[in-house]
Design an enzyme around this catalytic site. Structure first.
Site, PDB file in Angstrom:
ATOM      1  N   ARG A  50       0.893  -1.282  -0.212  1.00  0.00           N
ATOM      2  CA  ARG A  50       0.113   0.554   0.120  1.00  0.00           C
ATOM      3  C   ARG A  50       0.920   0.854   0.050  1.00  0.00           C
ATOM      4  NH1 ARG A  50      -4.852   0.592   4.786  1.00  0.00           N
ATOM      5  NH2 ARG A  50      -2.618   0.979   5.984  1.00  0.00           N
ATOM      6  N   LYS A 149      -2.581   6.890   1.111  1.00  0.00           N
ATOM      7  CA  LYS A 149      -2.658   7.713   2.774  1.00  0.00           C
ATOM      8  C   LYS A 149      -1.066   8.658   2.561  1.00  0.00           C
ATOM      9  CE  LYS A 149      -2.262   4.667   6.570  1.00  0.00           C
ATOM     10  NZ  LYS A 149      -3.824   5.737   7.632  1.00  0.00           N
ATOM     11  N   GLU A 182     -15.820   7.031   6.021  1.00  0.00           N
ATOM     12  CA  GLU A 182     -15.004   6.480   7.198  1.00  0.00           C
ATOM     13  C   GLU A 182     -14.975   6.843   8.338  1.00  0.00           C
ATOM     14  OE1 GLU A 182     -10.956   5.656   5.098  1.00  0.00           O
ATOM     15  OE2 GLU A 182     -10.917   7.483   4.776  1.00  0.00           O
TER      16      GLU A 182
HETATM   17  N1  PMP Z   1      -9.142   4.840   7.264  1.00  0.00           N
HETATM   18  C1  PMP Z   1      -7.870   5.602   7.442  1.00  0.00           C
HETATM   19  C2  PMP Z   1      -8.380   7.427   7.069  1.00  0.00           C
HETATM   20  C3  PMP Z   1      -6.962   5.573   8.231  1.00  0.00           C
HETATM   21  O1  PMP Z   1      -5.984   6.454   8.303  1.00  0.00           O
HETATM   22  C4  PMP Z   1      -6.582   4.092   8.452  1.00  0.00           C
HETATM   23  C5  PMP Z   1      -5.345   3.711   9.020  1.00  0.00           C
HETATM   24  N2  PMP Z   1      -5.439   3.985  10.166  1.00  0.00           N
HETATM   25  C6  PMP Z   1      -7.710   3.160   8.164  1.00  0.00           C
HETATM   26  C7  PMP Z   1      -8.923   3.760   7.516  1.00  0.00           C
HETATM   27  C8  PMP Z   1      -7.453   1.681   8.354  1.00  0.00           C
HETATM   28  O2  PMP Z   1      -6.546   1.144   8.229  1.00  0.00           O
HETATM   29  P1  PMP Z   1      -5.667   0.134   8.162  1.00  0.00           P
HETATM   30  O3  PMP Z   1      -6.967  -1.077   9.049  1.00  0.00           O
HETATM   31  O4  PMP Z   1      -4.902  -0.351   7.243  1.00  0.00           O
HETATM   32  O5  PMP Z   1      -4.956   0.631   9.326  1.00  0.00           O
END
Ligand code: PMP
Length: 284
Positions: A50, A149, A182
């Site tokens: 990622r 990200k 989210e």
């Molecule tokens: N959404 C956002 C905006 C994030 O920064 C994250 C990571 N903390 C997530 C969702 C969850 O992703 P992951 O399960 O890969 O940590």
């Protein structure tokens, strides 16, 4: 604590980067947060993948290959002798001039911090948490794809502050059309008719590694997941709701904007997923 910066380890107090780094000046960079369970970096290959995809999307060249990056991260974990913790992996555009032109940045900066994770109290997992829907909207995917990200978290931070002001630990963010995206650093799921529903990433969600794992676990016990379109109405009328993320793992949500979700307790599917998730993590 030993912090890795561009090929060298520094004590925490000496771990410094230039004030001309475009990561600081413009939020120009990408990052990952990775858990360490039982001394092992969890889902490391997925996080590295990622990171490189995020970097590619913003035309940022990471000065290490993926294999070298993996070795470097494992070395940072071993150097810090961590059995349980959190890795923050950051790649910025690097040091440049004061203008935004990234061409002035000759080499990306790579930072690896191996530290502790701030966990939610266990009672939150047992009782669930209350969240609010933030007025701050998620950055639209047609401005910057939310699968990147990136180091730009300002709108998520604004939403987090709204949550705190409302006496909650988390907030869910809508996109500019009013569809659910989210939470500020976690994906969100609802359970409807026994199936899992989560917003499709084009609505403005990061493709969470925990989200993917939860979908995989659900599939093994015959529970379907649909990436779909959700509104606040769908959240309020969910049978169950939970958030997923590297830090939060699977966190039950039992109240949204004052509406009780289901019977106000973590639901049976959420509880089952938490148990299976913990078994999987501990068996690695
Ligand atoms: N959404 C956002 C905006 C994030 O920064 C994250 C990571 N903390 C997530 C969702 C969850 O992703 P992951 O399960 O890969 O940590």
């Amino acid at each position: 604590m030993k912090v890795y910066i561009d090929g060298q380890f520094y004590d925490k107090k000496d771990a410094r980067i230039s004030v001309f780094d475009h990561g600081l000046l413009y939020g120009d960079g990408v990052f990952e947060g990775i858990r360490i369970y039982n001394g092992k970096a969890f889902k490391l290959a997925e996080h590295i993948e990622r990171l490189y995809q995020s970097a590619k999307a913003i035309l940022l060249e990471i000065p290490l290959g993926k294999e070298e990056m993996e070795k470097t991260i494992l070395n940072a974990v071993a150097t810090n002798n961590k059995n349980s913790g959190y890795i923050r992996l950051i790649v910025t555009r690097g040091e440049g001039s004061l203008g935004i032109d990234p061409a002035t940045c000759k080499k990306a900066t790579v930072i690896i911090i191996v530290g502790d994770i701030q966990l939610y109290p266990e009672q939150c997992y047992e009782n669930g948490i209350s969240i609010v829907i933030a007025a701050s909207r998620r950055i639209p995917s047609d401005c910057i794809d939310t699968r990147v990200k990136s180091l730009n978290y300002l709108n998520n931070i604004m939403a987090k502050m709204e949550a705190k002001q409302a006496g909650c630990l988390e907030a869910v963010m809508l996109n500019k059309e009013g569809f659910v995206t989210e939470c500020t650093a976690d994906n969100i799921f609802v359970v409807r008719n026994g199936a899992l529903l989560t917003p499709a990433s084009f609505h403005g969600a990061l493709h969470g590694i925990t989200m993917q794992l939860v979908k995989d676990i659900a599939a093994t016990i015959g529970i379907r997941t649909n990436e779909t379109t959700l509104t606040s109405y769908d959240l309020y009328n969910a049978e169950e709701c939970y958030m997923t993320g590297t830090g939060a793992e699977i966190m039950p949500v039992v109240k949204i904007n004052g509406r009780v979700i289901g019977d106000g307790k973590p639901g049976p599917i959420t509880k089952e997923l938490i148990i299976r998730f913990r078994e999987l993590v501990m068996s690695q």
